[in-house]
Scaffold this motif. Structure first.
Motif, PDB file in Angstrom:
ATOM      1  N   LEU A  20     -10.801   7.931  -9.007  1.00  0.00           N
ATOM      2  CA  LEU A  20      -9.752   8.037  -8.573  1.00  0.00           C
ATOM      3  C   LEU A  20      -8.216   8.710  -9.355  1.00  0.00           C
ATOM      4  N   VAL A  26     -10.894  -1.496  -7.633  1.00  0.00           N
ATOM      5  CA  VAL A  26     -12.410  -1.465  -7.444  1.00  0.00           C
ATOM      6  C   VAL A  26     -12.918  -2.415  -8.491  1.00  0.00           C
ATOM      7  N   ASP A  55      -3.927   1.783  -4.271  1.00  0.00           N
ATOM      8  CA  ASP A  55      -4.340   2.983  -2.850  1.00  0.00           C
ATOM      9  C   ASP A  55      -6.129   2.452  -2.446  1.00  0.00           C
ATOM     10  N   VAL A  56      -6.758   2.167  -4.244  1.00  0.00           N
ATOM     11  CA  VAL A  56      -8.162   1.425  -3.890  1.00  0.00           C
ATOM     12  C   VAL A  56      -7.497   0.514  -5.094  1.00  0.00           C
ATOM     13  N   ARG A 109      -5.189  -0.097   0.949  1.00  0.00           N
ATOM     14  CA  ARG A 109      -5.984   0.536   1.546  1.00  0.00           C
ATOM     15  C   ARG A 109      -7.610   0.388   1.293  1.00  0.00           C
ATOM     16  N   TYR A 110      -8.363   0.799   0.305  1.00  0.00           N
ATOM     17  CA  TYR A 110      -9.589   0.315   0.084  1.00  0.00           C
ATOM     18  C   TYR A 110     -10.247  -0.716  -0.959  1.00  0.00           C
ATOM     19  N   VAL A 143     -13.599  -1.356  -3.278  1.00  0.00           N
ATOM     20  CA  VAL A 143     -14.573  -0.808  -4.129  1.00  0.00           C
ATOM     21  C   VAL A 143     -15.262  -2.001  -4.370  1.00  0.00           C
ATOM     22  N   ARG A 193     -13.071  -0.237   5.032  1.00  0.00           N
ATOM     23  CA  ARG A 193     -12.460   0.307   4.122  1.00  0.00           C
ATOM     24  C   ARG A 193     -12.965  -1.334   3.109  1.00  0.00           C
ATOM     25  N   LEU A 227     -13.591   9.775  -1.838  1.00  0.00           N
ATOM     26  CA  LEU A 227     -12.117   8.801  -1.850  1.00  0.00           C
ATOM     27  C   LEU A 227     -11.170   8.448  -1.609  1.00  0.00           C
ATOM     28  N   THR A 283       0.982  -1.222  -0.600  1.00  0.00           N
ATOM     29  CA  THR A 283       0.164  -0.123  -0.401  1.00  0.00           C
ATOM     30  C   THR A 283       0.315   1.038   0.117  1.00  0.00           C
ATOM     31  N   ILE A 300      -7.661   9.463   0.646  1.00  0.00           N
ATOM     32  CA  ILE A 300      -6.820   8.927   0.477  1.00  0.00           C
ATOM     33  C   ILE A 300      -5.825   9.857   0.137  1.00  0.00           C
ATOM     34  N   VAL A 335      -5.278   3.436  -8.308  1.00  0.00           N
ATOM     35  CA  VAL A 335      -5.822   2.080  -8.278  1.00  0.00           C
ATOM     36  C   VAL A 335      -6.225   1.396  -9.776  1.00  0.00           C
TER      37      VAL A 335
END
Length: 565
Positions: free
Chosen positions: A49, A35, A32-33, A196-197, A199, A331, A364, A21, A368, A56
């Protein structure tokens, strides 16, 4: 390092490829993300994002892009969102504009052309083409889309670097700095990635939603419809079918699958036919649909099979209606069909998902990037969950109106009810009210506090204006970078320097010298427009110092503390 906490039993101990991360926000090799899902919602979210400098990646179970198109329309608000990012012309060039729409198939059409928008129409555009255009957008922003990767497990984890500055508030995230995602890749290989997240944009059967333990209350399927895309039809028979409640619309030619596949493009568009057959509407949507069955249904309903042949796609769809109990669990977040499913009445599903993505993306990213004010990310659920509930409720109403007309005990009163509603839609205000709801142009988010201006929470119209040092432009031309826009309509020449010096690239401030005249803007001195085009704050105060105090409070509440504070 905190021990990982399982969110699903379907996890695998496997050789893992870790995606660290990291601690940055837009550089390096970290993510970071993640999806999950490369449908329209996931692709737009990934692009939003990346626009904000977030690292992402999008994971998609299918190895290739989806060619079949359940959804066919972009409604006015979705086209506005594309316009706000400078993408509208791409979509308009690919689709066909239709000024009228429908509610429950009633004879009186909803008049989108009478709505307060530059885009008063529905755009007929196959979902496959929408996805292709959004994939191009994601590619331009260097968003990696990893196809052929299926999520098989999900865990919250304390492993990883910085959790995103002030983005670590709340008991649900205590001790957690990321999410670990177990994947099955091409050839069955297993790996684990961390971010980190996460979705979930992975549809009604969302693995992410189930793994996060988010409830999905609602009702099971009780009826199903049938659709078919046919390369061959008898055009002379289609009007007869329409007169019996069958939907028949021409489709644009299918796009090529990608570079090197241009020869696969269909030379002409198909015709989509959608029907509800009283004798087959209790058939489970999972049961395969055959050409013979489709022809038989057409003959029963309208006395002709409309000459349908060479089907490109046959499918059933059901009326299961569910809404996620929460759009966020720490998260893990949900958007699109992962958060809400319903009967495809009035073509709202894809559009609602795009609007979810637009609402979530900048929030979001703010979390971040470390500048999100308290509660900003939680406002995603607070704002979008009521929208999801409203959509599921109006689709249930439309489904009931269609179903009752097919049931012998209710056919006479159902016909009378439909005639009454058709008559009511002839009333201009009634038509406009319902058109605003289906088009999503009337979507307004609740304002915090009782002293907020009536404009707060509403979508900002695309007004024409002239700003100091700039030529005439439209408001939406100020939004492609995904920043807040602060409009000074009172001539405070210090506003741009004072705001941009303190909030940097989060806010674009303009002193407006000329503005389109509108009654809803009478007396307004300043307006703060969010990155998703909704109004965050407005003031009508005539006192300069009062406005400056209100402005600081509004900017801090929405765009975070000034740089250096």
């Amino acid at each position: 390092m905190h021990a990982a906490r399982d969110l699903t039993a379907d996890t695998h101990a496997s050789t893992s490829t870790d995606v660290d991360t990291g601690t940055g926000t837009g550089t390096g090799t970290g993510t970071d993300v993640i999806v999950v899902g490369a449908g329209p919602t996931g692709l737009l979210l990934g692009a939003e994002l990346a626009l904000a400098g977030v690292r992402v990646q999008i994971l998609e179970r299918r190895a290739t892009a989806q060619r079949d198109s359940r959804a066919l329309t972009l409604h006015p608000r979705s086209i506005e969102l594309m316009d706000q990012r400078g993408l509208a012309e791409r979509f308009l060039a690919a689709g066909r504009r239709v000024p009228g729409w429908h509610f429950a198939g009633l004879d009186t059409r909803l008049d989108f052309s009478a709505l307060d928008t530059r885009h008063g129409y529905t755009l007929f555009l196959a979902q496959a083409r929408t996805e292709q255009l959004l994939a191009e957008r994601a590619s331009e922003l260097a968003v990696p889309v990893r196809r052929g990767y299926e999520v098989v497990g999900l865990r919250r984890s304390g492993k990883g670097g910085d959790a995103g500055g002030r983005g670590s508030r709340g008991g649900r995230e205590s001790g957690e700095t990321g999410v670990e995602v177990d994947l099955r890749g091409p050839g069955g290989t297993l790996e684990t990635v961390r971010a980190r997240y996460v979705v979930g944009c992975d549809g009604g059967r969302s693995v992410v939603r189930r793994a996060a333990g988010i409830g999905f209350p609602g009702t099971d399927e009780t009826l199903s419809g049938a659709l078919g895309d046919f390369a061959t039809v008898d055009p002379a028979a289609l009007d007869r079918a329409r007169a019996h409640g069958v939907l028949a619309v021409p489709l644009e030619p299918e796009p090529p699958a990608g570079p090197g596949h241009e020869d696969e493009r269909e030379s002409g568009g198909a015709t989509r036919i959608v029907l509800l057959d009283p004798q087959r509407m209790r058939t489970p949507s999972a049961e395969p649909l055959t050409l013979d069955e489709f022809r038989a249904s057409l003959r029963r309903i309208c006395g002709t099979d409309c000459g349908v042949a060479r089907p490109r796609w046959l499918s059933r769809f059901g009326n299961a209606t569910r809404l996620a109990a929460s759009y966020r669990a720490g998260r893990v977040l949900l958007a699109g069909d992962a958060a809400h499913i319903h009967f495809p009445a009035a073509g709202q599903g894809l559009n609602t998902g795009l609007q979810d993505a637009m609402n979530l993306g900048w929030k979001l990213a703010a979390e971040i990037n470390g500048w999100a004010p308290p509660g900003l990310l939680d406002s995603y659920h607070a704002e979008r969950h009521p929208v999801g509930q409203a959509v599921t409720e109006n689709t249930e109403v439309q489904t009931l109106l269609a179903e009752l007309a097919l049931l012998p005990p209710y056919q006479r009163p159902a016909a009378a009810l439909r005639a009454l509603l058709t008559e009511l839609l002839d009333i201009e205000e009634v038509n406009r009210r319902l058109a605003g709801r289906i088009s999503a142009l009337d979507t307004a988010y609740l304002a915090a506090g009782t002293d907020a201006d009536l404009l707060v929470g509403r979508r900002m119209p695309d007004i024409a204006l002239t700003a100091t040092g700039a030529e005439s432009l439209r408001l939406y031309e100020l939004l492609p970078h995904g920043r807040f826009v602060l409009l000074d309509l009172a001539g405070d020449q210090e506003i741009r320097q004072s705001v941009e010096a303190r909030w940097g690239k989060r806010v674009t401030a303009l002193s407006v010298t000329e503005c389109e005249s509108r009654t809803d803007l009478d007396g307004v001195r300043e307006i703060l427009v969010r990155p998703d085009g909704h109004i965050a704050w407005a003031t009508r105060s005539t006192e300069v110092q009062t406005r400056r105090t209100e402005r600081f409070r509004a900017l801090t509440s929405w765009a975070g503390r000034p740089a250096g504070d």
